[in-house]
Motif scaffolding. Structure first.
Motif, mmCIF file in Angstrom:
data_model
loop_
_atom_site.group_PDB
_atom_site.id
_atom_site.type_symbol
_atom_site.label_atom_id
_atom_site.label_comp_id
_atom_site.label_asym_id
_atom_site.label_seq_id
_atom_site.Cartn_x
_atom_site.Cartn_y
_atom_site.Cartn_z
ATOM 1 N N THR A 8 0.843 -1.194 0.000
ATOM 2 C CA THR A 8 0.000 0.000 0.000
ATOM 3 C C THR A 8 0.880 1.245 0.000
ATOM 4 N N THR A 9 0.270 2.368 -0.291
ATOM 5 C CA THR A 9 0.992 3.636 -0.254
ATOM 6 C C THR A 9 1.539 3.886 1.146
ATOM 7 N N ALA A 10 0.751 3.590 2.161
ATOM 8 C CA ALA A 10 1.184 3.814 3.544
ATOM 9 C C ALA A 10 2.409 2.962 3.879
ATOM 10 N N ALA A 11 2.408 1.707 3.457
ATOM 11 C CA ALA A 11 3.544 0.834 3.742
ATOM 12 C C ALA A 11 4.785 1.311 2.991
ATOM 13 N N ARG A 12 4.617 1.706 1.737
ATOM 14 C CA ARG A 12 5.755 2.240 0.979
ATOM 15 C C ARG A 12 6.281 3.510 1.648
ATOM 16 N N ALA A 13 5.384 4.320 2.161
ATOM 17 C CA ALA A 13 5.801 5.539 2.861
ATOM 18 C C ALA A 13 6.670 5.186 4.065
ATOM 19 N N GLY A 14 6.379 4.066 4.713
ATOM 20 C CA GLY A 14 7.212 3.605 5.821
ATOM 21 C C GLY A 14 8.634 3.314 5.366
ATOM 22 N N ALA A 15 8.771 2.648 4.216
ATOM 23 C CA ALA A 15 10.094 2.363 3.658
ATOM 24 C C ALA A 15 10.817 3.662 3.344
ATOM 25 N N TYR A 16 10.117 4.598 2.734
ATOM 26 C CA TYR A 16 10.718 5.888 2.365
ATOM 27 C C TYR A 16 11.130 6.673 3.611
ATOM 28 N N TYR A 17 10.290 6.621 4.641
ATOM 29 C CA TYR A 17 10.603 7.324 5.890
ATOM 30 C C TYR A 17 11.928 6.834 6.468
ATOM 31 N N VAL A 18 12.095 5.513 6.549
ATOM 32 C CA VAL A 18 13.324 4.949 7.115
ATOM 33 C C VAL A 18 14.521 5.396 6.285
ATOM 34 N N ARG A 19 14.390 5.349 4.968
ATOM 35 C CA ARG A 19 15.502 5.743 4.102
ATOM 36 C C ARG A 19 15.860 7.214 4.273
ATOM 37 N N ILE A 20 14.860 8.068 4.389
ATOM 38 C CA ILE A 20 15.135 9.498 4.552
ATOM 39 C C ILE A 20 15.790 9.759 5.905
ATOM 40 N N GLN A 21 15.242 9.176 6.960
ATOM 41 C CA GLN A 21 15.759 9.429 8.310
ATOM 42 C C GLN A 21 17.156 8.875 8.533
ATOM 43 N N ALA A 22 17.417 7.660 8.042
ATOM 44 C CA ALA A 22 18.672 6.993 8.371
ATOM 45 C C ALA A 22 19.771 7.184 7.341
ATOM 46 N N MET A 23 19.440 7.529 6.128
ATOM 47 C CA MET A 23 20.477 7.654 5.106
ATOM 48 C C MET A 23 20.523 9.064 4.515
ATOM 49 N N ALA A 24 19.434 9.489 3.906
ATOM 50 C CA ALA A 24 19.435 10.781 3.218
ATOM 51 C C ALA A 24 19.813 11.913 4.164
ATOM 52 N N LYS A 25 19.221 11.914 5.325
ATOM 53 C CA LYS A 25 19.480 12.973 6.308
ATOM 54 C C LYS A 25 20.924 12.912 6.820
ATOM 55 N N LYS A 26 21.381 11.719 7.190
ATOM 56 C CA LYS A 26 22.713 11.554 7.766
ATOM 57 C C LYS A 26 23.824 11.882 6.774
ATOM 58 N N TYR A 27 23.664 11.428 5.535
ATOM 59 C CA TYR A 27 24.727 11.587 4.545
ATOM 60 C C TYR A 27 24.472 12.746 3.568
ATOM 61 N N HIS A 28 23.461 13.547 3.850
ATOM 62 C CA HIS A 28 23.112 14.699 3.006
ATOM 63 C C HIS A 28 22.885 14.277 1.558
ATOM 64 N N ILE A 29 22.119 13.214 1.397
ATOM 65 C CA ILE A 29 21.761 12.706 0.082
ATOM 66 C C ILE A 29 20.453 13.379 -0.313
ATOM 67 N N THR A 30 20.409 13.970 -1.499
ATOM 68 C CA THR A 30 19.180 14.629 -1.937
ATOM 69 C C THR A 30 18.101 13.579 -2.201
#
Length: 144
Positions: A8-30
């Motif tokens: 579902t969209t909500a479940a995919r959003a969960g995957a995206y949330y983890v990626r943004i919080q743990a990788m994109a934010k930490k390593y300044h990945i756009t």
């Protein structure tokens, strides 16, 4: 912990949330770098929940009819060291095998090669991928 196959969209959003919080934010990945051409409506995601809160994810998509690419294996920092990354990879492998794939491949950050070797992957150091943020090593494993 609860493992879900994001459908579902909500479940995919969960995957995206983890990626943004743990990788994109930490390593300044756009966002454009983190979410690439392999993040499509057909892409499959494992999401691991702790009391309905997403804490880990793994992305999988077909490379060809026999080979699946696992990637974007991410665990929130406060959940690391508890076997959750291993659980995400094993769940993705199981789903991949059910889908008929016989080979799992991935591109591991250099410092994470040992993690994947413990899960049965073999590194091919002749296949180094130098991205904008990380140097990665191609790894493979037969799914049986």
């Amino acid at each position: 912990m609860k493992i879900i196959r994001a459908a579902t969209t909500a479940a995919r959003a969960g995957a995206y949330y983890v990626r943004i919080q743990a990788m994109a934010k930490k390593y300044h990945i756009t966002l454009e770098e983190e979410f690439d051409e392999h993040d499509t409506p057909d892409t499959k995601y494992i999401v691991i929940l702790d009391d309905d809160f997403p804490v880990a994810t793994c992305r999988l998509y077909a490379v060809n009819e026999n080979t699946v690419m696992l990637g974007r294996v991410v665990v929130l920092p406060e959940y690391r060291g508890k076997g959750i990354g291993r659980l995400a990879v094993r769940s993705a492998e199981e789903w991949s095998a059910e889908l008929g794939f016989t080979i799992a491949t991935l591109e591991s950050r250099e410092e994470k090669v040992g993690f994947y070797e413990k899960l049965g992957y073999t590194a091919d150091f002749s296949k180094v991928i130098s991205g904008g943020t990380f140097r990665c090593i191609h790894m493979e494993k037969a799914l049986t």
